[in-house]
Design an enzyme around this catalytic site. Structure first.
Site, PDB file in Angstrom:
ATOM      1  N   ASN A 240       0.863  -1.186   0.000  1.00  0.00           N
ATOM      2  CA  ASN A 240       0.000   0.000   0.000  1.00  0.00           C
ATOM      3  C   ASN A 240       0.899   1.236   0.000  1.00  0.00           C
ATOM      4  O   ASN A 240       1.581   1.523   0.984  1.00  0.00           O
ATOM      5  CB  ASN A 240      -0.902  -0.023   1.234  1.00  0.00           C
ATOM      6  CG  ASN A 240      -1.852   1.155   1.300  1.00  0.00           C
ATOM      7  OD1 ASN A 240      -1.466   2.293   1.083  1.00  0.00           O
ATOM      8  ND2 ASN A 240      -3.105   0.881   1.623  1.00  0.00           N
ATOM      9  N   GLU A 241       0.911   1.968  -1.109  1.00  0.00           N
ATOM     10  CA  GLU A 241       1.825   3.099  -1.247  1.00  0.00           C
ATOM     11  C   GLU A 241       1.566   4.175  -0.198  1.00  0.00           C
ATOM     12  O   GLU A 241       2.495   4.824   0.286  1.00  0.00           O
ATOM     13  CB  GLU A 241       1.718   3.699  -2.655  1.00  0.00           C
ATOM     14  CG  GLU A 241       2.259   2.786  -3.755  1.00  0.00           C
ATOM     15  CD  GLU A 241       2.190   3.441  -5.124  1.00  0.00           C
ATOM     16  OE1 GLU A 241       1.837   4.634  -5.200  1.00  0.00           O
ATOM     17  OE2 GLU A 241       2.498   2.756  -6.114  1.00  0.00           O
TER      18      GLU A 241
ATOM     19  N   ASP B  47      -1.164  -3.384  10.278  1.00  0.00           N
ATOM     20  CA  ASP B  47      -2.520  -3.797   9.919  1.00  0.00           C
ATOM     21  C   ASP B  47      -3.450  -2.814  10.594  1.00  0.00           C
ATOM     22  O   ASP B  47      -3.380  -2.619  11.822  1.00  0.00           O
ATOM     23  CB  ASP B  47      -2.837  -5.227  10.348  1.00  0.00           C
ATOM     24  CG  ASP B  47      -4.058  -5.754   9.602  1.00  0.00           C
ATOM     25  OD1 ASP B  47      -3.999  -5.841   8.358  1.00  0.00           O
ATOM     26  OD2 ASP B  47      -5.075  -6.059  10.247  1.00  0.00           O
TER      27      ASP B  47
ATOM     28  N   PHE C 196      -5.494   8.562   2.492  1.00  0.00           N
ATOM     29  CA  PHE C 196      -5.832   7.395   1.683  1.00  0.00           C
ATOM     30  C   PHE C 196      -6.873   6.595   2.448  1.00  0.00           C
ATOM     31  O   PHE C 196      -7.256   6.938   3.574  1.00  0.00           O
ATOM     32  CB  PHE C 196      -4.585   6.547   1.390  1.00  0.00           C
ATOM     33  CG  PHE C 196      -3.884   6.036   2.621  1.00  0.00           C
ATOM     34  CD1 PHE C 196      -4.138   4.771   3.122  1.00  0.00           C
ATOM     35  CD2 PHE C 196      -2.959   6.827   3.293  1.00  0.00           C
ATOM     36  CE1 PHE C 196      -3.504   4.300   4.258  1.00  0.00           C
ATOM     37  CE2 PHE C 196      -2.309   6.361   4.432  1.00  0.00           C
ATOM     38  CZ  PHE C 196      -2.590   5.098   4.910  1.00  0.00           C
TER      39      PHE C 196
ATOM     40  N   ASP D 149      -9.844   7.926   4.947  1.00  0.00           N
ATOM     41  CA  ASP D 149      -9.492   9.200   5.582  1.00  0.00           C
ATOM     42  C   ASP D 149     -10.488  10.321   5.296  1.00  0.00           C
ATOM     43  O   ASP D 149     -10.756  11.158   6.156  1.00  0.00           O
ATOM     44  CB  ASP D 149      -8.100   9.658   5.130  1.00  0.00           C
ATOM     45  CG  ASP D 149      -6.988   8.899   5.826  1.00  0.00           C
ATOM     46  OD1 ASP D 149      -7.278   8.075   6.711  1.00  0.00           O
ATOM     47  OD2 ASP D 149      -5.810   9.139   5.480  1.00  0.00           O
TER      48      ASP D 149
ATOM     49  N   ARG E 208      -1.892   5.551  13.539  1.00  0.00           N
ATOM     50  CA  ARG E 208      -0.563   5.073  13.161  1.00  0.00           C
ATOM     51  C   ARG E 208       0.509   5.813  13.953  1.00  0.00           C
ATOM     52  O   ARG E 208       1.491   5.219  14.410  1.00  0.00           O
ATOM     53  CB  ARG E 208      -0.377   5.247  11.653  1.00  0.00           C
ATOM     54  CG  ARG E 208       0.854   4.561  11.090  1.00  0.00           C
ATOM     55  CD  ARG E 208       0.777   4.406   9.569  1.00  0.00           C
ATOM     56  NE  ARG E 208      -0.249   3.419   9.210  1.00  0.00           N
ATOM     57  CZ  ARG E 208      -1.409   3.738   8.640  1.00  0.00           C
ATOM     58  NH1 ARG E 208      -1.694   4.985   8.343  1.00  0.00           N
ATOM     59  NH2 ARG E 208      -2.286   2.788   8.363  1.00  0.00           N
TER      60      ARG E 208
END
Length: 214
Positions: free
Chosen positions: A25-26, A84, A173, A176, A202
């Protein structure tokens, strides 16, 4: 919340050098690179090494993060960090949760995923005495740091908020653009990356990781 999966009592420290980011996932890889930047770590994504994506068979965020990190560490011979994470909606009994990416389909279209969440909420009937369905939600991020010998450390972060519709903002992304953090006036999709990093799930998990292993 943090823990360690090796059975030993001491937290293992991560030394500067190569670290595999076990994600294709970029958006996630970009955020992790930015968060690791000041610590002398050289992040390399699993996609750059053409590492396969394992099937996420765990029943929790931590379990899925661990299996991804362990596979990447084993195949690469370097420590590996896996994330995750997902959106948990109170009125949907915590869904999509660990299946957050799957709600976006094979094409990973999170516009579709956000519409699905909103449609599921719109289809619910308010509880007796309540004027409307709760749109409270939270993001969870589990980070697992694994070494080739099988040692694992894990950390779990969380941020509370509510869902808005229609989505707002082109930054970020995933979900969001529909997530408004508690006390904020901008969705994660509207916020500058630095502002989001300061409060995100995160970032919460990373603060724990940095304190423990860096």
């Amino acid at each position: 919340m943090s823990g360690e999966g090796s059975g030993s009592q001491a937290i293992r420290k991560l030394v500067p050098g190569k670290l595999i980011i076990a994600s294709h996932n970029e958006g996630k890889v970009r955020e992790i690179r930015e968060l690791l930047g000041p610590y002398g770590i050289e992040p390399i994504s699993a996609a750059e090494l053409d590492l396969p994506e394992p099937e996420e068979t765990g029943t929790t965020f931590v379990a899925n993060a661990e299996l991804k990190a362990l596979q990447a560490a084993d195949l690469s011979g370097f420590p590996a960090l896996a994330d995750d994470s997902g959106l948990c909606v109170d009125a949907l009994n915590g869904e999509p949760g660990i299946f957050s990416a799957r709600w976006a389909g094979e094409s990973r279209d999170f516009g579709v995923a956000m519409s699905l969440v909103n449609d599921r909420l719109d289809a619910l009937e308010p509880e007796a005495g309540l004027p409307e369905i709760s749109r409270d939600a939270h993001f969870v991020c589990a980070l697992a740091l694994a070494w080739p010998d099988g040692h694992v450390e894990w950390f779990e972060g969380r941020v509370e908020g509510a869902l808005v519709w229609p989505p707002r903002g082109a930054n970020g992304f995933g979900y969001d653009a529909m997530f408004l953090p508690d006390g904020g006036s901008e969705t994660f999709g509207e916020m500058d990356p630095d502002a989001k990093h300061a409060i995100s799930h995160r970032a919460d998990a990373f603060r724990q990781l940095v304190t423990a292993v860096l």
